[in-house]
Design a protein around this motif. Sequence first.
Motif, PDB file in Angstrom:
ATOM      1  N   SER A  28       0.821  -1.205   0.000  1.00  0.00           N
ATOM      2  CA  SER A  28       0.000   0.000   0.000  1.00  0.00           C
ATOM      3  C   SER A  28       0.862   1.266   0.000  1.00  0.00           C
ATOM      4  O   SER A  28       0.491   2.268  -0.586  1.00  0.00           O
ATOM      5  CB  SER A  28      -0.939   0.006   1.205  1.00  0.00           C
ATOM      6  OG  SER A  28      -0.178  -0.071   2.384  1.00  0.00           O
ATOM      7  N   LEU A  29       1.971   1.244   0.688  1.00  0.00           N
ATOM      8  CA  LEU A  29       2.849   2.408   0.759  1.00  0.00           C
ATOM      9  C   LEU A  29       4.232   2.043   0.260  1.00  0.00           C
ATOM     10  O   LEU A  29       4.639   0.883   0.326  1.00  0.00           O
ATOM     11  CB  LEU A  29       2.968   2.903   2.201  1.00  0.00           C
ATOM     12  CG  LEU A  29       1.712   3.479   2.839  1.00  0.00           C
ATOM     13  CD1 LEU A  29       1.991   3.814   4.293  1.00  0.00           C
ATOM     14  CD2 LEU A  29       1.276   4.715   2.096  1.00  0.00           C
ATOM     15  N   ALA A  30       4.936   3.021  -0.187  1.00  0.00           N
ATOM     16  CA  ALA A  30       6.309   2.812  -0.598  1.00  0.00           C
ATOM     17  C   ALA A  30       7.143   2.514   0.642  1.00  0.00           C
ATOM     18  O   ALA A  30       6.872   3.046   1.721  1.00  0.00           O
ATOM     19  CB  ALA A  30       6.844   4.050  -1.289  1.00  0.00           C
ATOM     20  N   PRO A  31       8.119   1.656   0.522  1.00  0.00           N
ATOM     21  CA  PRO A  31       8.941   1.336   1.696  1.00  0.00           C
ATOM     22  C   PRO A  31       9.724   2.557   2.156  1.00  0.00           C
ATOM     23  O   PRO A  31      10.204   3.347   1.356  1.00  0.00           O
ATOM     24  CB  PRO A  31       9.873   0.236   1.200  1.00  0.00           C
ATOM     25  CG  PRO A  31       9.843   0.323  -0.279  1.00  0.00           C
ATOM     26  CD  PRO A  31       8.542   0.922  -0.658  1.00  0.00           C
ATOM     27  N   ARG A  32       9.775   2.731   3.438  1.00  0.00           N
ATOM     28  CA  ARG A  32      10.493   3.863   4.016  1.00  0.00           C
ATOM     29  C   ARG A  32      11.939   3.473   4.289  1.00  0.00           C
ATOM     30  O   ARG A  32      12.259   2.310   4.510  1.00  0.00           O
ATOM     31  CB  ARG A  32       9.829   4.281   5.324  1.00  0.00           C
ATOM     32  CG  ARG A  32       8.366   4.601   5.145  1.00  0.00           C
ATOM     33  CD  ARG A  32       8.011   5.801   5.958  1.00  0.00           C
ATOM     34  NE  ARG A  32       6.587   6.054   5.864  1.00  0.00           N
ATOM     35  CZ  ARG A  32       6.089   7.043   5.186  1.00  0.00           C
ATOM     36  NH1 ARG A  32       6.872   7.863   4.540  1.00  0.00           N
ATOM     37  NH2 ARG A  32       4.799   7.229   5.141  1.00  0.00           N
ATOM     38  N   HIS A  33      12.764   4.473   4.309  1.00  0.00           N
ATOM     39  CA  HIS A  33      14.171   4.223   4.602  1.00  0.00           C
ATOM     40  C   HIS A  33      14.290   3.825   6.071  1.00  0.00           C
ATOM     41  O   HIS A  33      13.626   4.401   6.929  1.00  0.00           O
ATOM     42  CB  HIS A  33      14.989   5.483   4.308  1.00  0.00           C
ATOM     43  CG  HIS A  33      16.453   5.218   4.268  1.00  0.00           C
ATOM     44  ND1 HIS A  33      17.250   5.316   5.376  1.00  0.00           N
ATOM     45  CD2 HIS A  33      17.259   4.840   3.244  1.00  0.00           C
ATOM     46  CE1 HIS A  33      18.494   5.019   5.055  1.00  0.00           C
ATOM     47  NE2 HIS A  33      18.520   4.730   3.761  1.00  0.00           N
ATOM     48  N   PRO A  34      15.124   2.837   6.367  1.00  0.00           N
ATOM     49  CA  PRO A  34      15.217   2.370   7.761  1.00  0.00           C
ATOM     50  C   PRO A  34      15.590   3.465   8.760  1.00  0.00           C
ATOM     51  O   PRO A  34      15.153   3.430   9.909  1.00  0.00           O
ATOM     52  CB  PRO A  34      16.312   1.306   7.716  1.00  0.00           C
ATOM     53  CG  PRO A  34      16.430   0.900   6.296  1.00  0.00           C
ATOM     54  CD  PRO A  34      15.948   2.047   5.473  1.00  0.00           C
ATOM     55  N   SER A  35      16.365   4.440   8.356  1.00  0.00           N
ATOM     56  CA  SER A  35      16.778   5.470   9.309  1.00  0.00           C
ATOM     57  C   SER A  35      15.610   6.392   9.670  1.00  0.00           C
ATOM     58  O   SER A  35      15.595   6.976  10.757  1.00  0.00           O
ATOM     59  CB  SER A  35      17.938   6.283   8.742  1.00  0.00           C
ATOM     60  OG  SER A  35      17.509   6.965   7.574  1.00  0.00           O
ATOM     61  N   THR A  36      14.617   6.551   8.795  1.00  0.00           N
ATOM     62  CA  THR A  36      13.503   7.443   9.101  1.00  0.00           C
ATOM     63  C   THR A  36      12.349   6.718   9.785  1.00  0.00           C
ATOM     64  O   THR A  36      11.466   7.371  10.338  1.00  0.00           O
ATOM     65  CB  THR A  36      12.969   8.085   7.812  1.00  0.00           C
ATOM     66  OG1 THR A  36      12.557   7.070   6.919  1.00  0.00           O
ATOM     67  CG2 THR A  36      14.031   8.953   7.168  1.00  0.00           C
ATOM     68  N   LYS A  37      12.332   5.383   9.771  1.00  0.00           N
ATOM     69  CA  LYS A  37      11.241   4.630  10.389  1.00  0.00           C
ATOM     70  C   LYS A  37      11.132   4.931  11.879  1.00  0.00           C
ATOM     71  O   LYS A  37      10.045   5.209  12.398  1.00  0.00           O
ATOM     72  CB  LYS A  37      11.498   3.132  10.192  1.00  0.00           C
ATOM     73  CG  LYS A  37      10.359   2.380   9.584  1.00  0.00           C
ATOM     74  CD  LYS A  37      10.693   0.923   9.509  1.00  0.00           C
ATOM     75  CE  LYS A  37      10.407   0.458   8.102  1.00  0.00           C
ATOM     76  NZ  LYS A  37      10.584  -0.969   7.948  1.00  0.00           N
TER      77      LYS A  37
END
Length: 175
Positions: A28-37
């Motif tokens: 459903s959403l684009a994967p987020r960068h691990p550092s911003t999660k």
Amino acid sequence: MGGSVTRAVRNFNLENRAEREISKMKPSLAPRHPSTKNLLREEMSRHPEVKGEITRKDDKLLSLLKNVYVDSRDPVSSAQVKDDGAHQKPKEFRLPKGHHFDVVNITNIPKGKISIVEALTLLNNHKLYPDMWTAEKIAQEYHLELKDVNSLLRYFVTFEVKIFPPEDKKAIQPK
């Protein structure tokens, strides 16, 4: 032979592979960068009202958006501006030289141009009588520029057919 083997391999189990791909759950959403999660989770836990603000529709903004009216017109191109300013002069025409070549019904020729028949005629005249048909006379006669006539005389020649007589009498005579 190779094409049929390739087609068979490509089409093998095609329907099952397509059904499997269609039935997969789509993200459903684009994967987020691990550092911003982690930063996003922290901000959401500190300010839970932000999540509601993101999903809520603002009626004021929607009403302003409905009132927006866009009226666009194509910009005037520079070619149209140039055409409006300078009208073309009407072309000057001349009658073709030598009416005995009436193969093509040419009524008039723009000045500075010649027909194919005229080109062959002037090339032949220059070849036969170079002292009489000089480049200057041809340019004046046919309303051409001198540099164009010089180029024409230098780079174009007419065909010349030469018939050599047979050297001995045993040659076959045409009937």
